[in-house]
Motif scaffolding. Structure first.
Motif, short mmCIF file in Angstrom:
data_model
loop_
_atom_site.label_atom_id
_atom_site.label_comp_id
_atom_site.label_asym_id
_atom_site.label_seq_id
_atom_site.Cartn_x
_atom_site.Cartn_y
_atom_site.Cartn_z
N ARG A 96 103.91 -76.59 55.76
CA ARG A 96 104.14 -75.52 56.74
C ARG A 96 105.34 -75.82 57.64
O ARG A 96 106.10 -74.92 58.02
CB ARG A 96 102.87 -75.37 57.59
CG ARG A 96 102.95 -74.31 58.68
CD ARG A 96 102.82 -72.92 58.13
NE ARG A 96 102.84 -71.94 59.19
CZ ARG A 96 101.76 -71.52 59.86
NH1 ARG A 96 100.56 -72.02 59.54
NH2 ARG A 96 101.85 -70.60 60.79
N SER A 104 106.24 -73.18 52.88
CA SER A 104 105.60 -72.65 54.08
C SER A 104 104.72 -71.46 53.74
O SER A 104 103.60 -71.33 54.26
CB SER A 104 106.66 -72.25 55.10
OG SER A 104 106.07 -71.72 56.27
N SER A 107 101.49 -72.67 52.01
CA SER A 107 100.58 -73.27 52.99
C SER A 107 99.89 -72.21 53.82
O SER A 107 98.67 -72.26 54.02
CB SER A 107 101.37 -74.23 53.88
OG SER A 107 100.54 -74.73 54.91
N GLN A 108 100.64 -71.24 54.31
CA GLN A 108 100.05 -70.19 55.13
C GLN A 108 99.07 -69.35 54.32
O GLN A 108 98.02 -68.94 54.85
CB GLN A 108 101.15 -69.30 55.70
CG GLN A 108 102.04 -69.98 56.72
CD GLN A 108 103.07 -69.04 57.30
OE1 GLN A 108 102.74 -68.06 57.95
NE2 GLN A 108 104.34 -69.34 57.08
N TRP A 112 95.20 -68.96 55.24
CA TRP A 112 94.73 -67.58 55.46
C TRP A 112 93.49 -67.28 54.61
O TRP A 112 92.52 -66.71 55.11
CB TRP A 112 95.84 -66.60 55.14
CG TRP A 112 95.37 -65.17 55.06
CD1 TRP A 112 95.08 -64.34 56.10
CD2 TRP A 112 95.12 -64.43 53.86
NE1 TRP A 112 94.65 -63.12 55.62
CE2 TRP A 112 94.67 -63.15 54.25
CE3 TRP A 112 95.24 -64.72 52.50
CZ2 TRP A 112 94.34 -62.17 53.33
CZ3 TRP A 112 94.91 -63.74 51.58
CH2 TRP A 112 94.47 -62.47 52.00
N GLU A 176 95.67 -76.86 60.25
CA GLU A 176 96.07 -76.35 61.56
C GLU A 176 95.94 -77.43 62.63
O GLU A 176 96.75 -77.49 63.57
CB GLU A 176 95.22 -75.14 61.92
CG GLU A 176 95.48 -73.94 61.04
CD GLU A 176 96.93 -73.47 61.14
OE1 GLU A 176 97.29 -72.87 62.17
OE2 GLU A 176 97.70 -73.73 60.20
#
Length: 297
Positions: A96, A104, A107-108, A112, A176
């Motif tokens: 990310r 990125s 990863s998101q 999600w 996160e």
């Protein structure tokens, strides 16, 4: 006599003559204390005299072999899930923050999806993967030759389904947490590391990650404690962890309440021990920090 001592004497005389300020009565606090005491007394009375708790039954099953076996499975599952979640979470956090748009985005998207779907749904999905893919194979895609093939019912056992369902979901949360910890490190630390000639990997492992641990450890400890309890969800896929072991016993004996008390007591014991370990780990990684910023930060 100088003016300063005169002023001090006048100030002392005025303070002595001033009326004493009494604290306002705190009737609300005393009412709250009385209410809490009443509730605690009622709970204690019920625990002692209510025959529904069946404390002799609780004592008989606290060290039952099936319960102890379930505890070992719970601990084993917690450790493996947290290892999977932590390692994969670090990789996702690096992806990310890498600056590469493709990494990125991947990863998101992972975070999600696995953070947005209930863990219970993921567990049931992995356990029933055979209905979607009867066989798991490695080979050339789109109908090409297969080099390895295994039945999904063999590959995806209850334990495997629990590892996948809990581990992938935990990785999304850990990503996160790790990302937030890495962002908390002053960018100047990275610049200083580069000035010393460190490679990007040396900068990450030697400079950035150790400093980020102060922000990563506390929420990670909470995740470990939460995961210890979330393993009870694995009972829906017939994994013999603590909750499923207890359910198997009271489905035969119909002693539901005392067996649930057994499970609750063991969870409390394990969580308490983990809380003590978390306390010492946090204190270790905060060395020098609390001395520098003071108790109030």
């Amino acid at each position: 006599m100088s003016a300063a001592p005169v002023k001090e004497m006048d100030y002392a005389r005025d303070m002595a003559a001033a009326p004493e300020i009494l604290p306002a009565p705190r009737m609300g606090r005393w009412f709250g204390v009385a209410l809490v005491a009443l509730v605690v007394a009622w709970i204690g009375y019920q625990i002692l005299v209510n025959p529904g708790f069946q404390w002799p039954v609780v004592g008989r099953y606290m060290l039952h072999p099936a319960v102890l076996s379930g505890i070992l499975m719970t601990l084993q599952l917690t450790v493996l899930v947290m290892l999977i979640g932590t390692v994969l979470g670090i990789v996702l956090a690096i992806m990310r923050l890498s600056g590469d748009p493709l990494l990125s985005f991947c990863s998101q998207a992972f975070v999600w999806f696995f953070r947005g779907t209930p863990v219970l749904v993921q567990l049931v999905f992995w356990y029933n993967l055979a209905s979607l893919f009867p066989e798991i194979s490695l080979g050339v895609p789109f109908g090409g030759p297969k080099f390895y093939e295994v039945s999904s019912t063999v590959a995806i056992s209850s334990f495997t389904a629990a590892l996948l369902g809990l581990g992938l979901a935990e990785a999304a949360y850990m990503a996160e947490i790790v990302r937030g910890g890495l962002l908390s490190v002053d960018p100047g630390q990275r610049e200083a590391s580069k000035a010393l000639g460190h490679t990007p990997w040396q900068t990450f492992w030697v400079v950035v990650l150790p400093q980020a641990m102060k922000a990563i450890v506390p929420p990670t400890g909470n995740q470990v404690i939460g995961m210890l309890k979330f393993t009870s969800l694995a009972s829906v896929v017939a994994l013999q962890e603590l909750m499923h072991s207890v359910e198997s016993i009271y489905s035969r004996t119909f002693e539901t309440i005392p067996l649930l008390i057994v499970a609750a007591l063991w969870y409390l014991i394990m969580v308490s021990l983990l809380s003590v370990v978390q306390f010492f780990i946090e204190r270790y990684y905060s060395k020098g920090w609390t001395d520098r910023v003071g108790p109030m930060g």
